[in-house]
Design a protein around this motif. Sequence first.
Motif, PDB file in Angstrom:
ATOM      1  N   VAL A 140       0.815  -1.220   0.000  1.00  0.00           N
ATOM      2  CA  VAL A 140       0.000   0.000   0.000  1.00  0.00           C
ATOM      3  C   VAL A 140       0.845   1.265   0.000  1.00  0.00           C
ATOM      4  O   VAL A 140       0.324   2.361  -0.224  1.00  0.00           O
ATOM      5  N   ASN A 141       2.137   1.129   0.254  1.00  0.00           N
ATOM      6  CA  ASN A 141       3.019   2.305   0.320  1.00  0.00           C
ATOM      7  C   ASN A 141       3.999   2.372  -0.847  1.00  0.00           C
ATOM      8  O   ASN A 141       4.950   3.156  -0.822  1.00  0.00           O
ATOM      9  N   SER A 142       3.747   1.572  -1.871  1.00  0.00           N
ATOM     10  CA  SER A 142       4.652   1.544  -3.019  1.00  0.00           C
ATOM     11  C   SER A 142       4.623   2.864  -3.790  1.00  0.00           C
ATOM     12  O   SER A 142       3.551   3.425  -4.043  1.00  0.00           O
ATOM     13  N   ASN A 143       5.804   3.339  -4.171  1.00  0.00           N
ATOM     14  CA  ASN A 143       5.876   4.549  -4.996  1.00  0.00           C
ATOM     15  C   ASN A 143       5.275   4.329  -6.374  1.00  0.00           C
ATOM     16  O   ASN A 143       4.987   5.297  -7.091  1.00  0.00           O
ATOM     17  N   LYS A 144       5.089   3.070  -6.742  1.00  0.00           N
ATOM     18  CA  LYS A 144       4.466   2.776  -8.034  1.00  0.00           C
ATOM     19  C   LYS A 144       3.011   3.233  -8.060  1.00  0.00           C
ATOM     20  O   LYS A 144       2.441   3.421  -9.133  1.00  0.00           O
ATOM     21  N   LEU A 145       2.416   3.379  -6.881  1.00  0.00           N
ATOM     22  CA  LEU A 145       1.043   3.868  -6.797  1.00  0.00           C
ATOM     23  C   LEU A 145       0.989   5.389  -6.834  1.00  0.00           C
ATOM     24  O   LEU A 145      -0.081   5.970  -7.017  1.00  0.00           O
ATOM     25  N   GLY A 146       2.119   6.024  -6.640  1.00  0.00           N
ATOM     26  CA  GLY A 146       2.170   7.480  -6.617  1.00  0.00           C
ATOM     27  C   GLY A 146       3.312   7.974  -5.762  1.00  0.00           C
ATOM     28  O   GLY A 146       3.796   7.253  -4.879  1.00  0.00           O
ATOM     29  N   ASN A 147       3.741   9.206  -6.011  1.00  0.00           N
ATOM     30  CA  ASN A 147       4.881   9.756  -5.276  1.00  0.00           C
ATOM     31  C   ASN A 147       4.491  10.321  -3.913  1.00  0.00           C
ATOM     32  O   ASN A 147       5.353  10.535  -3.066  1.00  0.00           O
ATOM     33  N   THR A 148       3.215  10.575  -3.722  1.00  0.00           N
ATOM     34  CA  THR A 148       2.744  11.115  -2.446  1.00  0.00           C
ATOM     35  C   THR A 148       1.682  10.187  -1.867  1.00  0.00           C
ATOM     36  O   THR A 148       1.085   9.372  -2.589  1.00  0.00           O
ATOM     37  N   VAL A 149       1.420  10.341  -0.578  1.00  0.00           N
ATOM     38  CA  VAL A 149       0.382   9.534   0.073  1.00  0.00           C
ATOM     39  C   VAL A 149      -0.965   9.795  -0.575  1.00  0.00           C
ATOM     40  O   VAL A 149      -1.757   8.874  -0.809  1.00  0.00           O
ATOM     41  N   ALA A 150      -1.233  11.057  -0.892  1.00  0.00           N
ATOM     42  CA  ALA A 150      -2.511  11.421  -1.510  1.00  0.00           C
ATOM     43  C   ALA A 150      -2.690  10.731  -2.857  1.00  0.00           C
ATOM     44  O   ALA A 150      -3.778  10.226  -3.170  1.00  0.00           O
ATOM     45  N   GLN A 151      -1.625  10.700  -3.653  1.00  0.00           N
ATOM     46  CA  GLN A 151      -1.704  10.034  -4.960  1.00  0.00           C
ATOM     47  C   GLN A 151      -1.915   8.539  -4.804  1.00  0.00           C
ATOM     48  O   GLN A 151      -2.704   7.921  -5.530  1.00  0.00           O
ATOM     49  N   ARG A 152      -1.194   7.947  -3.850  1.00  0.00           N
ATOM     50  CA  ARG A 152      -1.336   6.499  -3.632  1.00  0.00           C
ATOM     51  C   ARG A 152      -2.750   6.165  -3.152  1.00  0.00           C
ATOM     52  O   ARG A 152      -3.355   5.197  -3.624  1.00  0.00           O
ATOM     53  N   ASN A 153      -3.264   6.961  -2.251  1.00  0.00           N
ATOM     54  CA  ASN A 153      -4.602   6.699  -1.727  1.00  0.00           C
ATOM     55  C   ASN A 153      -5.682   6.886  -2.782  1.00  0.00           C
ATOM     56  O   ASN A 153      -6.697   6.175  -2.790  1.00  0.00           O
ATOM     57  N   LYS A 154      -5.472   7.836  -3.682  1.00  0.00           N
ATOM     58  CA  LYS A 154      -6.439   8.044  -4.764  1.00  0.00           C
ATOM     59  C   LYS A 154      -6.517   6.808  -5.649  1.00  0.00           C
ATOM     60  O   LYS A 154      -7.613   6.369  -6.035  1.00  0.00           O
ATOM     61  N   ARG A 155      -5.375   6.222  -5.952  1.00  0.00           N
ATOM     62  CA  ARG A 155      -5.363   5.018  -6.788  1.00  0.00           C
ATOM     63  C   ARG A 155      -5.896   3.808  -6.024  1.00  0.00           C
ATOM     64  O   ARG A 155      -6.587   2.952  -6.598  1.00  0.00           O
ATOM     65  N   LEU A 156      -5.582   3.723  -4.741  1.00  0.00           N
ATOM     66  CA  LEU A 156      -6.113   2.617  -3.940  1.00  0.00           C
ATOM     67  C   LEU A 156      -7.635   2.701  -3.850  1.00  0.00           C
ATOM     68  O   LEU A 156      -8.326   1.675  -3.919  1.00  0.00           O
ATOM     69  N   ALA A 157      -8.160   3.907  -3.719  1.00  0.00           N
ATOM     70  CA  ALA A 157      -9.610   4.090  -3.666  1.00  0.00           C
ATOM     71  C   ALA A 157     -10.252   3.662  -4.983  1.00  0.00           C
ATOM     72  O   ALA A 157     -11.299   2.994  -4.996  1.00  0.00           O
ATOM     73  N   LYS A 158      -9.624   4.037  -6.098  1.00  0.00           N
ATOM     74  CA  LYS A 158     -10.140   3.622  -7.410  1.00  0.00           C
ATOM     75  C   LYS A 158     -10.130   2.110  -7.543  1.00  0.00           C
ATOM     76  O   LYS A 158     -11.056   1.509  -8.114  1.00  0.00           O
ATOM     77  N   LEU A 159      -9.096   1.489  -7.027  1.00  0.00           N
ATOM     78  CA  LEU A 159      -8.980   0.038  -7.073  1.00  0.00           C
ATOM     79  C   LEU A 159     -10.112  -0.618  -6.281  1.00  0.00           C
ATOM     80  O   LEU A 159     -10.795  -1.528  -6.769  1.00  0.00           O
ATOM     81  N   LEU A 160     -10.339  -0.150  -5.061  1.00  0.00           N
ATOM     82  CA  LEU A 160     -11.400  -0.699  -4.215  1.00  0.00           C
ATOM     83  C   LEU A 160     -12.765  -0.525  -4.869  1.00  0.00           C
ATOM     84  O   LEU A 160     -13.586  -1.452  -4.905  1.00  0.00           O
ATOM     85  N   ILE A 161     -13.018   0.662  -5.371  1.00  0.00           N
ATOM     86  CA  ILE A 161     -14.318   0.949  -5.982  1.00  0.00           C
ATOM     87  C   ILE A 161     -14.519   0.122  -7.242  1.00  0.00           C
ATOM     88  O   ILE A 161     -15.621  -0.380  -7.514  1.00  0.00           O
ATOM     89  N   GLY A 162     -13.448  -0.053  -8.023  1.00  0.00           N
ATOM     90  CA  GLY A 162     -13.536  -0.877  -9.220  1.00  0.00           C
ATOM     91  C   GLY A 162     -13.893  -2.315  -8.900  1.00  0.00           C
ATOM     92  O   GLY A 162     -14.742  -2.931  -9.568  1.00  0.00           O
ATOM     93  N   ILE A 163     -13.270  -2.866  -7.865  1.00  0.00           N
ATOM     94  CA  ILE A 163     -13.581  -4.243  -7.446  1.00  0.00           C
ATOM     95  C   ILE A 163     -14.991  -4.309  -6.866  1.00  0.00           C
ATOM     96  O   ILE A 163     -15.728  -5.266  -7.109  1.00  0.00           O
ATOM     97  N   ARG A 164     -15.377  -3.294  -6.111  1.00  0.00           N
ATOM     98  CA  ARG A 164     -16.735  -3.253  -5.549  1.00  0.00           C
ATOM     99  C   ARG A 164     -17.797  -3.284  -6.640  1.00  0.00           C
ATOM    100  O   ARG A 164     -18.838  -3.928  -6.501  1.00  0.00           O
ATOM    101  N   ASP A 165     -17.523  -2.594  -7.740  1.00  0.00           N
ATOM    102  CA  ASP A 165     -18.518  -2.453  -8.803  1.00  0.00           C
ATOM    103  C   ASP A 165     -18.593  -3.655  -9.742  1.00  0.00           C
ATOM    104  O   ASP A 165     -19.414  -3.671 -10.660  1.00  0.00           O
ATOM    105  N   MET A 166     -17.743  -4.659  -9.519  1.00  0.00           N
ATOM    106  CA  MET A 166     -17.864  -5.886 -10.316  1.00  0.00           C
ATOM    107  C   MET A 166     -19.205  -6.536 -10.002  1.00  0.00           C
ATOM    108  O   MET A 166     -19.501  -6.845  -8.854  1.00  0.00           O
ATOM    109  N   LYS A 167     -20.004  -6.750 -11.006  1.00  0.00           N
ATOM    110  CA  LYS A 167     -21.361  -7.272 -10.819  1.00  0.00           C
ATOM    111  C   LYS A 167     -21.331  -8.800 -10.777  1.00  0.00           C
ATOM    112  O   LYS A 167     -21.675  -9.473 -11.747  1.00  0.00           O
TER     113      LYS A 167
END
Length: 239
Positions: A140-167
């Motif tokens: 969850v702290n990989s720089n590959k997700l973003g250079n800042t915590v905010a960037q990483r969390n934005k991508r993690l949120a998109k990931l969670l929401i994308g998996i949630r929306d799988m029907k």
Amino acid sequence: MPNNNQREELHRAIWSIADDLRGAVDGWDFKNYVLGTMFYRYISEDLTYYINQGEWDAGNTDFDYAKMSDDEAEEAREGLVNEKGYFILPSELFSNVCSRAEKDENLNETLEKVFRHIEESASGTESEADFSGLFDDFDVNSNKLGNTVAQRNKRLAKLLIGIRDMKLGSISDHDIDAFGDAYEYLMSMYASNAGKSGGEFFTPSQVSVLLTKLGTVGKTSINKVYEIKTRYLIQFNVA
């Protein structure tokens, strides 16, 4: 096994998530993030359904484990670990973490804590080996997700929401075979250019089936072939 509609929906959803994270996470790591999140969703829904079904059968039709307080849920921890092999607090269920994800400024820390708690819940039990290190590849702290915590969390949120929306429907309508299908699809997407010899560890199922059929031509008493490389057990009529 997932039906064709579920499989198509699954593949579309994975592709959409890949599109959102394109350029940030390479294919090999992306696979780990998607599968890790899918498994987190699965075990959360599986535990919730198991608890809810027991309450509904007892006549408590309005019960919802996801809405319980953590303090109340703690009373059932030992019994649930014995029955299911793990435990997740209501506040740490996938659905609840996901609902707060976009506003959680510490989402990376939240997920790290949740994953640690899930693994620790099985510590000292028969299922310990199954859960130990389960989320090690989900950094969850990989720089590959973003250079800042905010960037990483934005991508993690998109990931969670994308998996949630799988029907995929209710947990009672689908099972863990969906993860095998997702794994195969992800590997087919990335094995050829994973940069870590991904193709060395992946054989498309069509190839495995073809080789199996070729290897059993003329045989009449074989109905199973174990494909060591992918650990597939292939069964078909040879007559």
